[in-house]
Scaffold this motif. Structure first.
Motif, short mmCIF file in Angstrom:
data_model
loop_
_atom_site.label_atom_id
_atom_site.label_comp_id
_atom_site.label_asym_id
_atom_site.label_seq_id
_atom_site.Cartn_x
_atom_site.Cartn_y
_atom_site.Cartn_z
N ASP A 48 -39.91 12.63 17.78
CA ASP A 48 -41.25 12.17 17.41
C ASP A 48 -42.09 12.18 18.68
O ASP A 48 -42.06 11.25 19.48
CB ASP A 48 -41.20 10.76 16.78
CG ASP A 48 -40.96 10.82 15.29
OD1 ASP A 48 -41.35 11.83 14.65
OD2 ASP A 48 -40.37 9.87 14.74
N TYR A 97 -38.68 1.86 17.95
CA TYR A 97 -38.20 0.59 17.40
C TYR A 97 -37.95 -0.38 18.56
O TYR A 97 -37.53 0.05 19.64
CB TYR A 97 -36.85 0.77 16.70
CG TYR A 97 -36.77 1.88 15.67
CD1 TYR A 97 -36.76 1.60 14.30
CD2 TYR A 97 -36.68 3.21 16.05
CE1 TYR A 97 -36.65 2.61 13.34
CE2 TYR A 97 -36.58 4.24 15.10
CZ TYR A 97 -36.57 3.93 13.75
OH TYR A 97 -36.46 4.93 12.81
N GLY A 136 -38.46 6.61 6.47
CA GLY A 136 -38.31 5.24 6.01
C GLY A 136 -39.72 4.80 5.66
O GLY A 136 -40.65 5.12 6.39
N LYS A 168 -36.26 7.07 2.89
CA LYS A 168 -36.56 8.32 2.20
C LYS A 168 -36.70 8.18 0.68
O LYS A 168 -35.94 8.78 -0.09
CB LYS A 168 -35.49 9.36 2.57
CG LYS A 168 -35.41 9.56 4.09
CD LYS A 168 -34.68 10.79 4.52
CE LYS A 168 -34.85 11.03 6.01
NZ LYS A 168 -33.81 10.60 6.89
N LEU A 181 -28.17 7.60 12.05
CA LEU A 181 -28.92 6.88 13.08
C LEU A 181 -28.38 5.46 13.29
O LEU A 181 -28.29 4.97 14.42
CB LEU A 181 -30.40 6.85 12.68
CG LEU A 181 -31.38 6.18 13.63
CD1 LEU A 181 -31.33 6.82 15.03
CD2 LEU A 181 -32.80 6.23 13.07
N THR A 190 -32.33 2.04 8.64
CA THR A 190 -33.25 1.39 7.69
C THR A 190 -32.56 0.28 6.90
O THR A 190 -33.17 -0.77 6.63
CB THR A 190 -33.83 2.46 6.74
OG1 THR A 190 -34.57 3.38 7.54
CG2 THR A 190 -34.75 1.86 5.70
N VAL A 231 -42.07 5.16 8.67
CA VAL A 231 -41.53 4.69 9.96
C VAL A 231 -41.41 5.88 10.90
O VAL A 231 -40.90 6.93 10.52
CB VAL A 231 -40.13 4.06 9.75
CG1 VAL A 231 -39.54 3.60 11.09
CG2 VAL A 231 -40.20 2.91 8.76
N ILE A 232 -41.88 5.71 12.12
CA ILE A 232 -41.70 6.79 13.10
C ILE A 232 -40.79 6.31 14.24
O ILE A 232 -40.49 5.13 14.33
CB ILE A 232 -43.04 7.35 13.58
CG1 ILE A 232 -43.88 6.25 14.16
CG2 ILE A 232 -43.79 8.02 12.43
CD1 ILE A 232 -45.12 6.78 14.79
N GLY A 233 -40.39 7.25 15.06
CA GLY A 233 -39.24 7.00 15.96
C GLY A 233 -39.42 6.09 17.15
O GLY A 233 -39.05 6.44 18.27
C1 G1P Z 1 -35.09 8.82 10.84
C2 G1P Z 1 -35.09 7.49 10.09
C3 G1P Z 1 -36.34 7.37 9.22
C4 G1P Z 1 -37.59 7.55 10.08
C5 G1P Z 1 -37.51 8.87 10.85
C6 G1P Z 1 -38.64 8.97 11.86
O1 G1P Z 1 -34.95 9.87 9.91
O2 G1P Z 1 -33.91 7.42 9.29
O3 G1P Z 1 -36.37 6.10 8.62
O4 G1P Z 1 -38.73 7.51 9.25
O5 G1P Z 1 -36.28 8.98 11.60
O6 G1P Z 1 -38.65 10.22 12.52
P1 G1P Z 1 -34.55 11.39 10.34
O7 G1P Z 1 -35.81 12.00 10.85
O8 G1P Z 1 -33.50 11.25 11.39
O9 G1P Z 1 -34.06 12.03 9.09
#
Ligand code: G1P
Length: 286
Positions: free
Chosen positions: A134, A208, A172, A192, A110, A232, A204-206
């Motif tokens: 998300d 920002y 995160g 994670k 990301l 993160t 944390v959700i998607g």
């Molecule tokens: C990513 C971010 C993570 C966040 C998450 C939200 O992870 O790295 O910090 O909490 O999106 O959906 P991924 O879902 O791509 O593994």
């Protein structure tokens, strides 16, 4: 401060959890009933004042560009047939909204995806990042709320919600300071973590809002053990320099990166349709 008008949509992921559907369809085009996830995300962005959509793509994701293209022939056909309800469905993007597609080149995480947008963002400009998988249903536009908090505090701002212990290691995770209504200053953030290492249950959700300075930070970031650059890690560095705020999501979120979340999101939206609702209730009671 310049108005926030640009949003980055990292859509280069491989969607392995949805194979074989994602062999030819990007996961962001999977529909909630009849509307793709990416369309919901784009509508949220536009409603929050975004005018430029920056898609960070990978090979074979042309379908996302196609989805936002006008279809003049089909449009003319529907118009001639007086099918205005179908014409409306073709209007996936207002004409004034600009689209930019940037290839990610390699699937390096990301943080790497966000870095590809650097040339599009001006000095001292803040921008949004939206992860379309998300899927959020809320009364208040979640991105709009982040933008307001980011503009008030002049710092990076992220969206969080409480997640269950068994899911915490998929997110995160932040350590909040004192909450001021729905937001707080972040004093730690870990990507994670194990349940034992998690500094809270706020994941944390998607959504920002980031300052342009995130790009120089991302360039200093090291790859993790999975050969990816994590956003993160950059957020952690920003937290220590210009600060980081977290806003508690007011709404319902479905993790449509997982099959279970995707099914629940479809069910949730279907239940909002009175006709479907009674059929679903009948089906479940039998
Ligand atoms: C990513 C971010 C993570 C966040 C998450 C939200 O992870 O790295 O910090 O909490 O999106 O959906 P991924 O879902 O791509 O593994």
């Amino acid at each position: 401060m310049k108005k926030i008008t640009k949003a980055v949509f990292p859509v280069g992921g491989m969607g392995t959890r949805f194979l074989p559907a994602t062999k030819s369809i990007p996961k962001e085009l999977l529909p909630i009933i009849d509307k793709p996830l990416i369309q919901y995300a784009v509508e949220e962005a536009i409603a929050a004042g975004i005018e430029t959509l920056i898609f960070i793509t990978s090979a074979s994701k042309h379908a996302i560009s196609d989805h936002f293209d006008p279809m003049p022939d089909l449009r003319a056909k529907f118009m001639a047939q007086n099918k205005s309800h179908l014409v409306e469905k073709l209007d996936t993007l207002p004409v004034k909204i600009q689209r930019v597609f940037i290839p990610q080149g390699a699937p390096l995480g990301l943080g790497h995806a966000v870095l590809q947008a650097e040339a599009m963002i001006g000095t001292d400009e803040m921008f949004a990042v939206i992860l379309a998988d998300d899927f959020i249903q809320a009364e208040t536009n979640p991105l709009q709320r982040l933008i307001t908090v980011a503009e008030t505090n002049h710092s990076a701002t992220i969206s969080v919600e409480e997640v269950s212990d068994d899911r915490i290691s998929s997110y995160g995770v932040i350590k909040p300071s004192e909450w001021q209504s729905d937001y707080t200053r972040v004093v730690d953030i870990i990507e994670k973590p194990s349940l034992k290492m998690a500094p809270s249950n706020f994941g944390v959700i998607g959504r920002y809002v980031l300052p342009q300075s995130v790009f120089s930070v991302l360039k200093e970031t090291q790859m993790d053990n999975n050969q990816e650059y994590q956003l993160t890690d950059a957020l952690n560095a920003l937290m220590n320099s210009s600060g980081l705020q977290a806003v508690k999501l007011a709404g319902q979120r479905f993790d449509c990166g997982s099959q279970e979340g995707f099914v629940l999101a479809n069910l949730h939206v279907a239940m909002q349709n009175p006709e479907f609702k009674s059929q679903i209730q009948n089906y479940l009671s039998n």
